[in-house]
Motif scaffolding. Structure first.
Motif, PDB file in Angstrom:
ATOM      1  N   ASN A   2       0.858  -1.260   0.142  1.00  0.00           N
ATOM      2  CA  ASN A   2       0.007  -0.115  -0.019  1.00  0.00           C
ATOM      3  C   ASN A   2       0.959   1.278  -0.147  1.00  0.00           C
ATOM      4  N   GLY A   3       0.310   2.229  -0.387  1.00  0.00           N
ATOM      5  CA  GLY A   3       1.024   3.658  -0.352  1.00  0.00           C
ATOM      6  C   GLY A   3       0.815   4.231   0.857  1.00  0.00           C
ATOM      7  N   LEU A   4       1.498   5.225   0.884  1.00  0.00           N
ATOM      8  CA  LEU A   4       1.608   6.067   2.270  1.00  0.00           C
ATOM      9  C   LEU A   4       0.309   6.452   2.841  1.00  0.00           C
ATOM     10  N   ARG A   5      -0.722   6.724   1.884  1.00  0.00           N
ATOM     11  CA  ARG A   5      -2.047   7.019   2.477  1.00  0.00           C
ATOM     12  C   ARG A   5      -2.997   6.331   2.406  1.00  0.00           C
ATOM     13  N   GLY A   6      -2.594   4.920   1.965  1.00  0.00           N
ATOM     14  CA  GLY A   6      -3.484   3.504   1.906  1.00  0.00           C
ATOM     15  C   GLY A   6      -3.684   3.236   0.558  1.00  0.00           C
ATOM     16  N   GLU A   7      -3.246   4.184  -0.615  1.00  0.00           N
ATOM     17  CA  GLU A   7      -3.706   3.810  -1.974  1.00  0.00           C
ATOM     18  C   GLU A   7      -3.000   2.651  -2.393  1.00  0.00           C
ATOM     19  N   PRO A   8      -3.560   1.675  -3.172  1.00  0.00           N
ATOM     20  CA  PRO A   8      -2.757   0.698  -3.503  1.00  0.00           C
ATOM     21  C   PRO A   8      -1.479   1.114  -4.652  1.00  0.00           C
ATOM     22  N   MET A   9      -0.551   0.589  -4.453  1.00  0.00           N
ATOM     23  CA  MET A   9       0.351   0.706  -5.694  1.00  0.00           C
ATOM     24  C   MET A   9      -0.177  -0.068  -6.676  1.00  0.00           C
ATOM     25  N   ASP A  10       0.250   0.137  -7.962  1.00  0.00           N
ATOM     26  CA  ASP A  10      -0.358  -0.873  -9.159  1.00  0.00           C
ATOM     27  C   ASP A  10       0.294  -2.149  -8.967  1.00  0.00           C
ATOM     28  N   SER A  11      -0.246  -3.129  -9.319  1.00  0.00           N
ATOM     29  CA  SER A  11       0.349  -4.466  -9.334  1.00  0.00           C
ATOM     30  C   SER A  11       1.439  -4.640 -10.009  1.00  0.00           C
ATOM     31  N   VAL A  12       1.916  -4.036 -11.044  1.00  0.00           N
ATOM     32  CA  VAL A  12       2.919  -4.304 -11.835  1.00  0.00           C
ATOM     33  C   VAL A  12       4.136  -3.613 -10.890  1.00  0.00           C
ATOM     34  N   ASP A  13       4.017  -2.501 -10.465  1.00  0.00           N
ATOM     35  CA  ASP A  13       5.195  -2.031  -9.537  1.00  0.00           C
ATOM     36  C   ASP A  13       5.217  -2.733  -8.156  1.00  0.00           C
ATOM     37  N   SER A  14       4.265  -3.145  -7.733  1.00  0.00           N
ATOM     38  CA  SER A  14       4.265  -3.907  -6.551  1.00  0.00           C
ATOM     39  C   SER A  14       4.912  -5.534  -6.734  1.00  0.00           C
ATOM     40  N   SER A  15       4.538  -5.830  -7.853  1.00  0.00           N
ATOM     41  CA  SER A  15       5.045  -7.177  -8.379  1.00  0.00           C
ATOM     42  C   SER A  15       6.649  -7.303  -8.343  1.00  0.00           C
ATOM     43  N   PHE A  16       6.938  -5.927  -9.043  1.00  0.00           N
ATOM     44  CA  PHE A  16       8.502  -5.718  -9.492  1.00  0.00           C
ATOM     45  C   PHE A  16       9.104  -5.873  -8.161  1.00  0.00           C
ATOM     46  N   LEU A  17       8.669  -4.893  -7.061  1.00  0.00           N
ATOM     47  CA  LEU A  17       9.436  -4.631  -5.908  1.00  0.00           C
ATOM     48  C   LEU A  17       9.513  -6.093  -5.078  1.00  0.00           C
ATOM     49  N   THR A  18       8.457  -6.737  -4.845  1.00  0.00           N
ATOM     50  CA  THR A  18       8.307  -7.745  -4.287  1.00  0.00           C
ATOM     51  C   THR A  18       9.058  -9.149  -5.087  1.00  0.00           C
ATOM     52  N   SER A  19       9.037  -9.164  -6.183  1.00  0.00           N
ATOM     53  CA  SER A  19       9.647 -10.376  -6.965  1.00  0.00           C
ATOM     54  C   SER A  19      11.276  -9.952  -6.851  1.00  0.00           C
ATOM     55  N   ASN A  20      11.733  -8.726  -6.852  1.00  0.00           N
ATOM     56  CA  ASN A  20      13.242  -8.424  -6.517  1.00  0.00           C
ATOM     57  C   ASN A  20      13.480  -8.377  -5.028  1.00  0.00           C
ATOM     58  N   LYS A  21      12.713  -8.899  -4.287  1.00  0.00           N
ATOM     59  CA  LYS A  21      13.017  -8.728  -2.740  1.00  0.00           C
ATOM     60  C   LYS A  21      13.388  -7.579  -2.056  1.00  0.00           C
ATOM     61  N   PHE A  22      12.473  -6.366  -2.652  1.00  0.00           N
ATOM     62  CA  PHE A  22      12.622  -5.268  -1.666  1.00  0.00           C
ATOM     63  C   PHE A  22      11.460  -5.308  -0.803  1.00  0.00           C
ATOM     64  N   GLU A  23      11.898  -5.177   0.545  1.00  0.00           N
ATOM     65  CA  GLU A  23      10.784  -5.446   1.715  1.00  0.00           C
ATOM     66  C   GLU A  23      10.897  -4.466   2.569  1.00  0.00           C
ATOM     67  N   HIS A  24      11.794  -3.717   2.675  1.00  0.00           N
ATOM     68  CA  HIS A  24      11.318  -2.420   3.745  1.00  0.00           C
ATOM     69  C   HIS A  24      11.608  -1.213   3.223  1.00  0.00           C
ATOM     70  N   PHE A  25      11.108  -0.093   4.001  1.00  0.00           N
ATOM     71  CA  PHE A  25      11.237   1.194   3.479  1.00  0.00           C
ATOM     72  C   PHE A  25      11.100   2.169   4.626  1.00  0.00           C
ATOM     73  N   ILE A  26      11.466   3.199   4.245  1.00  0.00           N
ATOM     74  CA  ILE A  26      11.386   4.393   4.921  1.00  0.00           C
ATOM     75  C   ILE A  26      10.689   5.695   4.173  1.00  0.00           C
ATOM     76  N   ARG A  27       9.984   6.618   4.715  1.00  0.00           N
ATOM     77  CA  ARG A  27       9.502   7.677   3.977  1.00  0.00           C
ATOM     78  C   ARG A  27      10.661   8.757   4.183  1.00  0.00           C
ATOM     79  N   ILE A  28      10.796   9.454   3.083  1.00  0.00           N
ATOM     80  CA  ILE A  28      11.784  10.692   3.136  1.00  0.00           C
ATOM     81  C   ILE A  28      11.438  11.622   4.187  1.00  0.00           C
ATOM     82  N   GLY A  29       9.995  12.047   4.126  1.00  0.00           N
ATOM     83  CA  GLY A  29       9.813  13.083   5.087  1.00  0.00           C
ATOM     84  C   GLY A  29       9.716  12.854   6.364  1.00  0.00           C
ATOM     85  N   ASP A  30      10.052  11.461   6.913  1.00  0.00           N
ATOM     86  CA  ASP A  30      10.142  11.123   8.241  1.00  0.00           C
ATOM     87  C   ASP A  30      11.506  11.692   8.843  1.00  0.00           C
ATOM     88  N   TYR A  31      12.556  11.939   8.089  1.00  0.00           N
ATOM     89  CA  TYR A  31      13.833  12.064   8.270  1.00  0.00           C
ATOM     90  C   TYR A  31      13.964  13.642   9.120  1.00  0.00           C
TER      91      TYR A  31
END
Length: 182
Positions: A2-31
């Motif tokens: 899911n996106g920051l505000r709960g919007e679903p990321m499209d399935s192609v990009d989500s699949s790209f990240l998942t299949s390439n083992k991207f698992e964790h993230f931070i939000r730039i603005g939280d810095y």
């Protein structure tokens, strides 16, 4: 994913990240609120992706927030920004930390080093992270997420990044928005 505000990321990009083992993230603005947030990033080699949690829009700043490393202006003219824009994807930049390049040069940089430097550059610090600088000309750069993937034993982040960019180019006809070269 899911996106920051709960919007679903499209399935192609989500699949790209998942299949390439991207698992964790931070939000730039939280810095801004908690500079220790980068301590959650592994101190090892890997690759990372800058991703928009909502559908990216063409909202650019003429003068971005990126730092002037060695007094060099990181901003590019609007026509260059527009030329690099990629429609239909949430993935805006792919980067690497560590590895050995084709000339045999070894980088000891870690994900924590590179991502921290990248964020600080975006906050205007005089830091040498020139790659991906178009991100800082987006009006909503603070909303972006940085996903990462640790390199497994024997994997070279330089080669992983190249493979990811080639895969992206195959799907979109060009490199990610903020990748200006391989």
């Amino acid at each position: 994913m899911n996106g920051l505000r709960g919007e679903p990321m499209d399935s192609v990009d989500s699949s790209f990240l998942t299949s390439n083992k991207f698992e964790h993230f931070i939000r730039i603005g939280d810095y801004e609120r908690n500079q220790d947030i980068t301590l959650s990033i592994p101190n090892t080699e890997g690759v990372y992706a800058v991703v928009s949690p909502h559908y990216p829009e063409k909202r650019f700043l003429i003068e971005g927030t990126g730092g002037f490393f060695k007094r060099k202006n990181p901003n590019v003219p609007k026509h260059v920004v527009l030329k690099n824009w990629v429609e239909g994807t949430h993935i805006l930049y792919l980067g690497k930390a560590g590895g050995t390049d084709k000339k045999g040069k070894i980088s000891k940089a870690t994900l924590r080093d590179r991502i921290t430097a990248y964020i600080k550059f975006g906050y205007g610090y005089d830091i040498g992270h020139w790659g991906g600088r178009l991100i800082w000309q987006l009006e909503y750069s603070r909303d972006l997420l940085i996903y990462w993937r640790i390199s497994n034993d024997g994997e070279n982040p330089v080669e992983i990044e190249k493979m990811l960019i080639r895969d992206f180019e195959d799907r979109h006809g060009k490199m990610p928005f903020a990748n200006l070269r391989h």
